[in-house]
Structure formats: C-alpha cells, structure tokens
Design an enzyme around this catalytic site. Structure first.
Site, PDB file in Angstrom:
ATOM      1  N   SER A  12       0.797  -1.223   0.000  1.00 27.44           N
ATOM      2  CA  SER A  12       0.000   0.000   0.000  1.00 27.44           C
ATOM      3  C   SER A  12       0.833   1.279   0.000  1.00 27.44           C
ATOM      4  O   SER A  12       0.294   2.356  -0.223  1.00 27.44           O
ATOM      5  CB  SER A  12      -0.929   0.021   1.227  1.00 27.44           C
ATOM      6  OG  SER A  12      -0.168   0.041   2.427  1.00 27.44           O
ATOM      7  N   GLY A  13       2.131   1.191   0.221  1.00 26.34           N
ATOM      8  CA  GLY A  13       2.952   2.386   0.379  1.00 26.34           C
ATOM      9  C   GLY A  13       3.455   2.962  -0.927  1.00 26.34           C
ATOM     10  O   GLY A  13       3.309   2.367  -2.001  1.00 26.34           O
ATOM     11  N   TYR A  14       4.083   4.124  -0.814  1.00 29.07           N
ATOM     12  CA  TYR A  14       4.612   4.807  -1.997  1.00 29.07           C
ATOM     13  C   TYR A  14       5.711   3.985  -2.680  1.00 29.07           C
ATOM     14  O   TYR A  14       5.778   3.919  -3.910  1.00 29.07           O
ATOM     15  CB  TYR A  14       5.178   6.169  -1.617  1.00 29.07           C
ATOM     16  CG  TYR A  14       4.152   7.190  -1.186  1.00 29.07           C
ATOM     17  CD1 TYR A  14       2.915   7.287  -1.825  1.00 29.07           C
ATOM     18  CD2 TYR A  14       4.431   8.074  -0.148  1.00 29.07           C
ATOM     19  CE1 TYR A  14       1.984   8.230  -1.439  1.00 29.07           C
ATOM     20  CE2 TYR A  14       3.507   9.021   0.250  1.00 29.07           C
ATOM     21  CZ  TYR A  14       2.284   9.100  -0.388  1.00 29.07           C
ATOM     22  OH  TYR A  14       1.369  10.045   0.013  1.00 29.07           O
ATOM     23  N   THR A  15       6.585   3.368  -1.891  1.00 24.64           N
ATOM     24  CA  THR A  15       7.671   2.593  -2.477  1.00 24.64           C
ATOM     25  C   THR A  15       7.132   1.396  -3.251  1.00 24.64           C
ATOM     26  O   THR A  15       7.615   1.095  -4.356  1.00 24.64           O
ATOM     27  CB  THR A  15       8.638   2.122  -1.380  1.00 24.64           C
ATOM     28  OG1 THR A  15       9.159   3.265  -0.692  1.00 24.64           O
ATOM     29  CG2 THR A  15       9.790   1.345  -1.970  1.00 24.64           C
ATOM     30  N   CYS A 149      17.547   7.073   1.285  1.00 25.59           N
ATOM     31  CA  CYS A 149      17.565   8.007   0.147  1.00 25.59           C
ATOM     32  C   CYS A 149      18.619   9.101   0.315  1.00 25.59           C
ATOM     33  O   CYS A 149      19.379   9.394  -0.615  1.00 25.59           O
ATOM     34  CB  CYS A 149      16.177   8.600  -0.073  1.00 25.59           C
ATOM     35  SG  CYS A 149      15.464   9.472   1.347  1.00 25.59           S
ATOM     36  N   ASN A 320      13.840  10.529  -4.232  1.00 22.19           N
ATOM     37  CA  ASN A 320      13.923   9.643  -3.073  1.00 22.19           C
ATOM     38  C   ASN A 320      13.137   8.346  -3.247  1.00 22.19           C
ATOM     39  O   ASN A 320      13.471   7.324  -2.648  1.00 22.19           O
ATOM     40  CB  ASN A 320      13.441  10.352  -1.812  1.00 22.19           C
ATOM     41  CG  ASN A 320      12.033  10.897  -1.945  1.00 22.19           C
ATOM     42  OD1 ASN A 320      11.816  11.901  -2.622  1.00 22.19           O
ATOM     43  ND2 ASN A 320      11.064  10.257  -1.313  1.00 22.19           N
TER      44      ASN A 320
END
Length: 353
Positions: A12-15, A149, A320
C-alpha cells in the site's frame, strides 16, 4: 528465457507503488502477488490510481503468499526482521527496502536505531544494495538491503574522494540533506498535514539522523576499512513531494584544481548508467536539481571548489522514491540476475514539472 516471478509485500505504500510502476514494464519480470495486511482484497489500482487499466491484481494477505523467485519487502522499519525467515523460505532472493538489513554491524544498528537487532547473524550476509559500490556482491546475493535516500545521494557524491584517499579526515564532514514529503511515507502525520507542510523549510533532525550510519559504514570501507572522521549530518524537510538534495562540505588533504577533480569523478562514474555529472558554466540547472529527476533513477552530482581552504562543496540530487528506494532496488534486481542494469529504468524525468 522465462520471466522471474516476483511478489511485493507491504503493497500500500509509496515505495511499493513505484515498484509496481517499474516492474509492470520490466521485460523479464512477472508480478505474481502484491500483499497487504490491511488492504487485502482491494484492487491494486485503488491504492495506486496511476496504475488504472495497467494492473488488474488484487492485494492478498501476507498469510496467502506463495512461493516465487524474488520478494520485495516494503514494510516499515523494524518489521521485516521479525518475519525474514518466512520470506526467505518463500523466495531464494529477498530485497528488503526498509532499514532492517542496511548495516553490517549489530553494534552500529544498536547505536543508530536504539534497539537490538533480532537477526544479527543475517547482517553480515546481506548485501548493501547500491550497485555502484557493490555490483559484484549483488550478483550472488540472497538477501539485498535497500538504501536510505539521503544516504544514497551523499555516498554517491562523496565516494570518489574517499576511494582516492583525498579527504582530510582530521576535519569534519558536514552533510546537509533536504528532502521532500514522500520520504515520510504514505501514512499521514502532523508533519505532512498540508497547512503545516505547505511552504515549509523545516529542520526535522539537525543531529543524530540514522542515515549517518550508512555513510560511516560505506565511506569508511572506501577509506580503508574504518571510520576516523567526525560526521555532522542534518536533515531538512522542504516543499517538494519527491526529491533529495545533499550539500556536503569536505576538506581535501592535498591541493587539487577543478580539472583534476573533474577527471577523478569522470573516471569513477564514466561507466555508470545512472550517474550524471553536472557542472555547467551558467544557467539555472548548472548544479544538481532534484526537480528534474522526478520519476527517474538518475543521481546527478556536482561540486564547487574553494581552493583557498581546500574545501570542496559536493552536491548530489535524486528522486527519493526512485534512486533512493524503488528504482535502486530494481537496478539491484537487474544486477542480481545478470540483466542490463537499465531494464525498466529508462524514464528520464520530466521538465518542466
């Protein structure tokens, strides 16, 4: 050649969203499963709306994962280590994008993360997933760590100097890192609330940032095996969604002109597909600028010399979520399987944006 089947855990995360965006177009990869403990049953595109009509998968629960060739772990720090043996039983290659396996030393982990590592015997086995420094080790790795990052930008910007033994280690290394809001993750918090974040240039960790440990480990190894220098690392949140810019002040131990430094950096990175040296005589973009790197896997590096002080100001910029996370992980995947490192990573970024 058959495709490598991968699963993404912590979907579910951005990464994870960036990994999906990249791997959906990777010619050697099939995305078999995407797992989430709290969103199981939902379509992937309900959480990552940019993937509408591109990905028809539903998220499964962690307990429903099946065997595959590679598992990417995109979970919060401190989570992966608790179940790492289960994930290693499901796939011969595990790439963990959290901080859980970035440090080789349990003592270093305890110092910078404030707790004992639950799997200290695995720290020495994991390969720090920065291809520019560990390409050979990645080719045989079973456990690959992600990289921080801000640490990635700083290490890549400074590595040629430490490898060549040009740094005066009796003087401090000072690193200032500016980072966008996506580095804090997809879960909202007071620092990401729009009225508070908008327009902000906010120091959030002037001292003691955990990414310092990665600089100590990686630059120390390049300098001869141990860290002898004072490191002063500060982190500032700025009004970007994506992007890191580090400005590092380092003192040289010998007199060099900019031509010699340019030659050093060019020789160090001439064969690296994602390192660009930026040093123009004029113009707005004569130094590295994260804005034009959004969505790309490039790290742009530049420098300015103050010869009267033997002081070199090194600047490095990246996205990042890309070279600082998902893009770098895909590059490490390419190394691991002997593919061209640019597969799935050729997007150049947008300008203007």
């Amino acid at each position: 050649m058959s495709q490598v089947r991968v699963a993404i855990v912590g979907g579910s995360g951005y990464t994870a969203g960036e990994l999906l965006r990249l791997l959906l177009f990777h010619p050697q990869v099939e995305i078999a499963q995407v797992a989430s403990s709290s969103h199981a049953g939902q379509y992937v595109h309900s959480l990552h709306p940019n993937l509408r009509k591109l990905c028809g998968l539903r998220l499964c629960h962690y307990d429903d994962l099946s065997t595959c060739d590679v598992i990417f772990l995109c979970m919060p720090h401190g989570t992966a280590m608790q179940a790492i043996e289960r994930y290693r039983s499901l796939a011969p290659v595990v790439i963990d994008l959290s901080a859980d396996f970035r440090l080789r030393s349990p003592d270093l982990y305890l110092r910078w993360y404030g707790k004992e590592h639950s799997q200290p015997e695995l720290l020495a086995q994991a390969v720090y997933g920065l291809p520019e420094l560990h390409r050979q080790e990645l080719r045989e790795a079973a456990l690959i760590s992600g990289t921080g990052c801000m640490a990635t930008a700083a290490i890549l910007g400074l590595a040629p100097l430490y490898r060549a033994g040009l740094v005066e280690q009796r003087l401090p290394l000072v690193v200032d890192a500016k980072v966008g809001s996506s580095a804090a993750g997809a879960t909202p918090g007071p620092g990401s609330h729009h009225p508070d974040r908008s327009g902000a240039v906010r120091s959030f960790q002037p001292t003691g940032h955990r990414h310092s440990a990665e600089l100590i480990q990686e630059l120390g190894a390049l300098a001869g095996g141990s860290w002898q220098q004072t490191l002063a690392f500060s982190a500032t949140a700025v009004e970007l969604v994506r992007g890191v810019l580090i400005t590092a002040q380092v003192f040289l131990n010998t007199d060099l002109d900019e031509r010699a430094l340019w030659r050093l950096y060019r020789e160090a990175y001439r064969d690296e597909p994602f390192i660009r040296l930026v040093k123009e005589r004029s113009g707005v973009y004569r130094y590295p600028e994260p804005k034009i790197l959004a969505g790309s896997n490039y790290c742009d590096i530049g420098f300015e010399l103050d010869p009267s002080q033997r002081r070199l100001v090194v600047m490095a910029a990246l996205d990042n979520l890309m070279k600082g996370a998902a893009g770098n992980a895909v590059q490490a995947l390419n190394c691991r399987f002997g593919w061209n490192e640019t597969l799935g990573l050729t997007f150049p970024g947008l300008h203007p944006i």
